[in-house]
Design a protein around this motif. Structure first.
Motif, PDB file in Angstrom:
ATOM      1  N   MET A 106      33.654  -0.835  50.672  1.00  0.00           N
ATOM      2  CA  MET A 106      32.872  -1.473  51.738  1.00  0.00           C
ATOM      3  C   MET A 106      31.707  -2.271  51.142  1.00  0.00           C
ATOM      4  N   THR A 107      31.067  -1.713  50.128  1.00  0.00           N
ATOM      5  CA  THR A 107      29.996  -2.464  49.454  1.00  0.00           C
ATOM      6  C   THR A 107      30.559  -3.741  48.838  1.00  0.00           C
ATOM      7  N   ALA A 108      31.711  -3.626  48.197  1.00  0.00           N
ATOM      8  CA  ALA A 108      32.324  -4.791  47.564  1.00  0.00           C
ATOM      9  C   ALA A 108      32.761  -5.819  48.600  1.00  0.00           C
ATOM     10  N   THR A 109      33.246  -5.349  49.745  1.00  0.00           N
ATOM     11  CA  THR A 109      33.663  -6.269  50.809  1.00  0.00           C
ATOM     12  C   THR A 109      32.477  -7.102  51.287  1.00  0.00           C
ATOM     13  N   ALA A 110      31.356  -6.421  51.519  1.00  0.00           N
ATOM     14  CA  ALA A 110      30.157  -7.146  51.966  1.00  0.00           C
ATOM     15  C   ALA A 110      29.680  -8.108  50.882  1.00  0.00           C
ATOM     16  N   PHE A 111      29.669  -7.633  49.649  1.00  0.00           N
ATOM     17  CA  PHE A 111      29.200  -8.453  48.528  1.00  0.00           C
ATOM     18  C   PHE A 111      30.072  -9.699  48.353  1.00  0.00           C
ATOM     19  N   LEU A 112      31.391  -9.500  48.317  1.00  0.00           N
ATOM     20  CA  LEU A 112      32.283 -10.648  48.087  1.00  0.00           C
ATOM     21  C   LEU A 112      32.220 -11.627  49.256  1.00  0.00           C
ATOM     22  N   GLY A 113      31.973 -11.086  50.459  1.00  0.00           N
ATOM     23  CA  GLY A 113      31.879 -11.952  51.632  1.00  0.00           C
ATOM     24  C   GLY A 113      30.688 -12.887  51.574  1.00  0.00           C
ATOM     25  N   GLU A 114      29.675 -12.519  50.781  1.00  0.00           N
ATOM     26  CA  GLU A 114      28.463 -13.338  50.688  1.00  0.00           C
ATOM     27  C   GLU A 114      28.542 -14.355  49.557  1.00  0.00           C
ATOM     28  N   GLN A 115      29.607 -14.299  48.743  1.00  0.00           N
ATOM     29  CA  GLN A 115      29.675 -15.174  47.569  1.00  0.00           C
ATOM     30  C   GLN A 115      30.445 -16.447  47.877  1.00  0.00           C
ATOM     31  N   ASN A 116      29.897 -17.572  47.437  1.00  0.00           N
ATOM     32  CA  ASN A 116      30.621 -18.835  47.558  1.00  0.00           C
ATOM     33  C   ASN A 116      31.198 -19.283  46.227  1.00  0.00           C
ATOM     34  N   ASN A 117      30.598 -18.780  45.141  1.00  0.00           N
ATOM     35  CA  ASN A 117      31.029 -19.224  43.819  1.00  0.00           C
ATOM     36  C   ASN A 117      31.688 -18.071  43.072  1.00  0.00           C
ATOM     37  N   ALA A 118      32.099 -18.358  41.848  1.00  0.00           N
ATOM     38  CA  ALA A 118      32.683 -17.320  41.010  1.00  0.00           C
ATOM     39  C   ALA A 118      31.671 -16.191  40.833  1.00  0.00           C
ATOM     40  N   VAL A 119      32.198 -14.963  40.734  1.00  0.00           N
ATOM     41  CA  VAL A 119      31.346 -13.785  40.685  1.00  0.00           C
ATOM     42  C   VAL A 119      31.178 -13.344  39.228  1.00  0.00           C
ATOM     43  N   ALA A 120      29.930 -13.011  38.865  1.00  0.00           N
ATOM     44  CA  ALA A 120      29.659 -12.556  37.500  1.00  0.00           C
ATOM     45  C   ALA A 120      29.545 -11.043  37.470  1.00  0.00           C
ATOM     46  N   GLU A 121      29.838 -10.461  36.278  1.00  0.00           N
ATOM     47  CA  GLU A 121      29.860  -9.000  36.162  1.00  0.00           C
ATOM     48  C   GLU A 121      28.523  -8.381  36.546  1.00  0.00           C
ATOM     49  N   MET A 122      27.414  -8.978  36.090  1.00  0.00           N
ATOM     50  CA  MET A 122      26.114  -8.366  36.373  1.00  0.00           C
ATOM     51  C   MET A 122      25.815  -8.348  37.876  1.00  0.00           C
ATOM     52  N   GLN A 123      26.286  -9.382  38.592  1.00  0.00           N
ATOM     53  CA  GLN A 123      26.099  -9.395  40.054  1.00  0.00           C
ATOM     54  C   GLN A 123      26.837  -8.212  40.692  1.00  0.00           C
ATOM     55  N   VAL A 124      28.050  -7.971  40.210  1.00  0.00           N
ATOM     56  CA  VAL A 124      28.819  -6.857  40.773  1.00  0.00           C
ATOM     57  C   VAL A 124      28.104  -5.541  40.492  1.00  0.00           C
ATOM     58  N   ARG A 125      27.628  -5.368  39.267  1.00  0.00           N
ATOM     59  CA  ARG A 125      26.939  -4.116  38.920  1.00  0.00           C
ATOM     60  C   ARG A 125      25.691  -3.923  39.772  1.00  0.00           C
ATOM     61  N   GLU A 126      24.973  -5.013  40.011  1.00  0.00           N
ATOM     62  CA  GLU A 126      23.783  -4.904  40.864  1.00  0.00           C
ATOM     63  C   GLU A 126      24.171  -4.539  42.294  1.00  0.00           C
ATOM     64  N   ALA A 127      25.247  -5.143  42.767  1.00  0.00           N
ATOM     65  CA  ALA A 127      25.702  -4.846  44.133  1.00  0.00           C
ATOM     66  C   ALA A 127      26.089  -3.376  44.272  1.00  0.00           C
ATOM     67  N   LEU A 128      26.628  -2.789  43.179  1.00  0.00           N
ATOM     68  CA  LEU A 128      27.116  -1.397  43.238  1.00  0.00           C
ATOM     69  C   LEU A 128      26.034  -0.369  42.917  1.00  0.00           C
ATOM     70  N   ALA A 129      24.815  -0.823  42.653  1.00  0.00           N
ATOM     71  CA  ALA A 129      23.792   0.104  42.166  1.00  0.00           C
ATOM     72  C   ALA A 129      23.489   1.226  43.159  1.00  0.00           C
ATOM     73  N   GLY A 130      23.811   1.024  44.425  1.00  0.00           N
ATOM     74  CA  GLY A 130      23.567   2.071  45.420  1.00  0.00           C
ATOM     75  C   GLY A 130      24.764   2.964  45.668  1.00  0.00           C
ATOM     76  N   ASN A 131      25.825   2.775  44.908  1.00  0.00           N
ATOM     77  CA  ASN A 131      27.030   3.588  45.086  1.00  0.00           C
ATOM     78  C   ASN A 131      27.283   4.374  43.805  1.00  0.00           C
ATOM     79  N   LEU A 132      27.232   5.698  43.905  1.00  0.00           N
ATOM     80  CA  LEU A 132      27.460   6.529  42.721  1.00  0.00           C
ATOM     81  C   LEU A 132      28.931   6.907  42.605  1.00  0.00           C
ATOM     82  N   CYS A 133      29.408   6.926  41.359  1.00  0.00           N
ATOM     83  CA  CYS A 133      30.742   7.414  41.048  1.00  0.00           C
ATOM     84  C   CYS A 133      30.587   8.373  39.887  1.00  0.00           C
ATOM     85  N   ARG A 134      31.278   9.504  39.951  1.00  0.00           N
ATOM     86  CA  ARG A 134      31.147  10.506  38.882  1.00  0.00           C
ATOM     87  C   ARG A 134      32.362  10.509  37.968  1.00  0.00           C
ATOM     88  N   CYS A 135      33.420   9.757  38.329  1.00  0.00           N
ATOM     89  CA  CYS A 135      34.668   9.839  37.560  1.00  0.00           C
ATOM     90  C   CYS A 135      34.899   8.675  36.613  1.00  0.00           C
TER      91      CYS A 135
END
Lengths: 755, 155
Positions: free
Chosen positions: B110-139
């Motif tokens: 869901m975070t990625a859906t919102a993030f990608l929906g706001e992008q008009n240009n190619a997406v960079a890795e650091m942007q994705v990491r910043e977008a995911l900073a509020g989502n924890l994964c332990r695996c």
């Protein structure tokens, strides 16, 4: 044999269900007439229970049952036989279980639990292991006679003489703090009695077949009347190796009310009551000869195990392996004292002692290399294990790619150094550090059996079902086992389904731990598939009027190897076997118990049928003005035997690195007087996507002679070397040696300033 | 305890739910509507497991009081599939091995859906990491999650 499925980057079988929200986790389980259980926990670390008043809680509308110690079997349970389901007389830690409520609604259950009045008489408490071992210390378990739960000693060679004759000696004191497994899904169980009166427990356990027995014993009922069903589990990482009081509590509430009862921890309860890793202090010295021969090691570890013993007490066996056998060392000693305190209950956590011991052993490998004036990789390579070596501890190493892993990260790091750009700020310093690792990769015999059973059935329609004792807890064992079965049988991968996690259906398995599932359950599944294959070929040979040896199976078709036009479809063969006079079904049976030994009282023995190896090179960036450490990049090379599914192995390594970075730098459970102070994920410090470095992984394939298709276990190998490599990289970057975890900015800054 | 009605459009279906005043949007989705794909990991907005789209923006459902969601549009993980098949982002997660235990996966999607929906240009890795900073994964160590989102976003 057609080899295409071994090495395939096949997605996990449960991936579609998990990306569409259809997977049903424990926390999603609801049952008709289900009640919500809530546990009343101690707010004192050490106290006598004077009285428990449940009268106000009982009057709350919606409350169906309240139980206390008087309602529970009096017998003790647990690894140390020292725990009670509900404490009637005395509590030994903050969070101890005193009473439990079942109500029709979770809010009512919560409110009722708060209305239970417990009167305490505080007792003296001990929190520090030194205090706990004092002569006049208050005893947690007086029947044990001491707060020293266990003292262990391992030795080979003559360490004392060896240190006297060595050319260089290094000595340190290490201090390792509390960390917690913290899977994203907190603990869960649901107890219900089925129509036949059997207790069914849905659980986030990792050891369903051990839990079946433990639960029955704790409740004093026949184990044959207990069925354990694993839910889809939202991570565990060792948490589920023991039974905890909440599981029999749910059963008692279900029995008393005649209704299903669920107990689901929230995050705060997870911080309060789920097990954590043992903090420890280690005094250690290592020695080498001038020519670069590692000569001796001597380590004494004191572990704070908390108020009750768990399977986590066995982590010392793994530590002894790292001390005595990670490298060839002629003299070694490891002493461990496991000490009860009025502190959080400790348990098993990914790596099971190995992240700890690799941290102190590999820190001293770097220090010895420096003292000798040798390159740290060269020093490691000189003393690395080799294939088919029996260590002085009795570990029978078969396949071994330790040197290849060290050489691989060396080459990867040289490549990276060529295009390294200067740090963007004057206060930043970069450095690279190394660490190697060895972990059990062919099971670990810490129980009387390290076995696993499997059944492969092929139905009239050619659908293949593997019923396995193994546990899928997210790591992806289902797809790996499906690959093994499909490859062995010669059927398309998509025709194989995997049924597991149910003690009523599966054959016994000791549980998911020690990176053992691919090796042990994989061998069991392969044997079952071979048995099914033989049955299929027997009938097909009759149909095609050839000898079974003339046949092969590929893509679900049986054909004559020399004349592939002579063929018959798998489902037709199964039906021919089934629908005839005295017909029978295709049922393949497999049981695998590895040729390994339990450790003896002196911690010797070949615990595993294979050993996995690895090496990491970590580049860090240290800010000398703030002490902040950023992990920039990690090169990881791992000897995995054979990569059955490289994508999943990478996932294990990447996830392991995440936990390793947390252990090294950010994660810390702050415990004061037995009480957890930072009971939230952010304050605890689970690393985020921004804390993670770029990672390059190289898989070294050594084809283990006993692994299924040559594979060895890899589940813990990613985490074990990380903290050591980071600490070594920090030393390279800024010249300070931090020997306590986590390596906080404060510690780094103080060390830099003290230099 | 008094209940009152709120009106929501969840995954394109208008619905009316009677809620307690202190209930969160997470409670409504899971307990009242049975949408168990949205997971509770902490209940205090720290882990992101319960991320949903509220009027197209990613929010922690545990931090939204149900009455505040009245009259608004919500998309959960169950609303991502198109015509019964996984959408491109979901398929990318499957293909790249971007999940293990899967408990955080709905929130990541869901975070990625919102993030990608706001992008008009190619997406960079650091942007994705910043977008995911509020989502924890332990695996997963996030590596393959980031890869899957980049692949889906830059297709």
């Amino acid at each position: 044999m057609n080899d295409t499925l071994i090495g395939a980057r096949a997605p996990k079988l449960d991936a579609p269900a998990k990306v569409s929200g259809r997977a049903v986790y424990g926390h999603d389980l609801v049952r008709p007439r289900m009640l919500y259980g809530k546990i009343v926990r101690s707010s004192f670390a050490s106290a006598r229970i004077v009285s428990i008043d449940t009268s106000r809680a009982e009057k709350l509308p919606g409350v169906r049952a309240i139980i206390t110690g008087a309602d529970a079997p009096a017998r003790s349970f647990g690894y140390g036989d020292d725990n009670q389901i509900l404490k009637a007389e005395r509590v030994r830690r903050v969070g101890d279980e005193i009473a439990a409520v079942a109500a029709a609604d979770p809010f009512v259950a919560h409110e009722a639990a708060q209305l239970v009045r417990v009167e305490y008489e505080p007792l003296p408490a001990v929190f520090d292991t030194d205090d706990a071992l004092c002569l006049n210390a208050p005893l947690l378990h007086p029947q044990h006679g001491s707060n020293l739960f266990r003292h262990q000693q391992y030795q080979h060679g003559d360490p004392d003489a060896a240190f006297a004759e060595a050319d260089v000696v290094v000595q340190d004191e290490f201090e390792l703090g509390y960390v917690a497994n913290m899977p994203m899904e907190p603990c869960f169980c649901l107890a219900e009695y089925d129509a036949g009166g059997d207790l069914n427990l849905y659980s986030t356990t990792q050891v369903p077949y051990l839990l079946q027995r433990d639960l029955a014993e704790a409740l004093d009922i026949p184990a044959g009347r207990v069925r354990i069903i694993q839910t889809v589990i939202g991570g565990s990482f060792g948490r589920g190796l023991d039974m905890y009081p909440f599981e029999p509590i749910a059963a008692l509430l279900a029995h008393k009310t005649g209704r299903p009862v669920r107990i689901a921890f929230d995050r705060r309860e997870e911080f309060l009551a789920a097990p954590v890793r043992q903090p420890m202090r280690v005094k250690m010295r290592s020695a080498a000869k001038r020519d670069g021969t590692l000569w001796a090691r001597d380590a004494h570890a004191v572990l704070n195990i908390g108020a009750y013993a768990s399977w986590g007490a066995q982590t010392t066996l793994v530590m002894a392996q790292t001390v005595g056998s990670l490298y060839r060392v002629p003299h070694a000693r490891f002493i461990a004292d496991l000490v009860y305190t009025n502190s959080p209950v400790t348990g098993a956590m990914r790596g099971f002692g190995n992240p700890q011991s690799t941290f102190f052993v590999e820190t001293q490998m770097d220090r010895l290399a420096e003292a000798l004036g040798m390159d740290p990789l060269e020093f490691r390579l000189r003393n690395a294990n080799r294939p088919n070596e029996i260590t002085l501890q009795g570990l029978e190493i078969t396949s071994c790619g330790m040197s290849e892993c060290l050489q691989a990260v060396g080459a990867m790091t040289d490549r990276a150094a060529d295009d390294a750009s200067p740090p963007p700020s004057v206060s930043l310093r970069r450095g690279v550090g190394f660490a190697a690792t060895m972990n059990v990769g062919g099971g670990a015999r810490i129980y009387r059996s390290d076995g696993c059973g499997a059944t492969v059935k092929v139905d009239d329609f050619g659908r293949v079902t593997l019923i396995t004792g193994a546990s899928e807890i997210g790591q992806g064992s289902d797809i790996v086992l499906a690959q093994i079965v499909a490859e062995t049988l010669g059927v398309p991968l998509e025709t194989v389904r995997v049924i597991n996690g149910d003690t009523a259906l599966g054959l016994w398995d000791v549980g998911v731990h020690a990176s053992r599932t691919t090796f042990i359950a994989g061998n069991a599944a392969r044997l079952a598939a071979l048995d099914a294959r033989a049955q299929i070929l027997e009938t097909a040979a009759e149909q095609l009027r050839v000898a079974t040896g003339a046949l092969d199976i590929r893509g679900g078709t049986i054909f004559v190897t020399d004349d592939p036009a002579q063929r018959v479809a798998l489902d037709k063969v199964v039906r021919a076997r089934h629908f005839r006079q005295q017909g029978t079904a295709v049922i393949g049976r497999g049981w695998y118990d590895p040729p390994s030994q339990m450790a003896d009282a002196n911690m010797r023995g070949n615990l595993s049928a294979a050993y996995s190896f690895g090496a990491h090179a970590v580049e860090v960036e240290v800010d000398v003005e703030t002490g902040h450490v950023r992990v920039v990049h990690i090169d990881a090379a791992h000897d995995v035997g054979r990569a059955i599914n490289p994508m999943l192995i990478e996932g294990q390594v990447e996830g392991g690195i995440h936990m390793g970075i947390g252990y090294a730098l950010t994660e810390q459970l702050l415990v004061e007087n037995g009480r957890v102070l930072n009971d939230s994920l952010r304050e605890y410090g689970v690393p985020t996507a921004l804390d993670m470095p770029s990672i390059d992984i190289q898989l070294v394939e050594t084809n283990d002679p006993q692994g299924p298709f040559g594979a060895k276990g890899v589940g813990e190998l990613g985490v074990t070397p990380v903290a050591a490599a980071i600490a070594n990289a920090i030393y390279t970057a800024v010249g300070v040696r931090i020997t306590s975890l986590p390596i906080t900015p404060e510690k780094v800054l103080c060390a830099i300033q003290a230099k | 305890m008094p209940l009152f009605d709120i009106h929501l459009t969840v995954n394109n279906i208008p619905t009316k739910v009677a809620v307690r005043p202190q209930a969160t949007l997470l409670d409504v989705l899971r307990d009242a509507l049975g949408l168990m794909g949205t997971h509770e990991g902490c209940r205090v907005g720290e882990c992101g497991s319960c991320t949903v789209l509220l009027d197209g923006k990613a929010v922690n459902a545990c931090l939204v009081l149900a009455p505040d969601a009245d009259g608004r549009t919500i998309t959960t993980v169950e609303g991502l599939e198109q015509d019964g098949t996984l959408n491109a982002l979901q398929q990318s997660f499957v293909k790249h091995g971007a999940l293990q235990c899967g408990y955080c996966t709905s929130g990541m999607l869901m975070t990625a859906t919102a993030f990608l929906g706001e992008q008009n240009n190619a997406v960079a890795e650091m942007q994705v990491r910043e977008a995911l900073a509020g989502n924890l994964c332990r695996c997963t160590g996030y590596t393959k999650i980031v890869k899957a989102i980049l692949a889906a976003g830059n297709e």
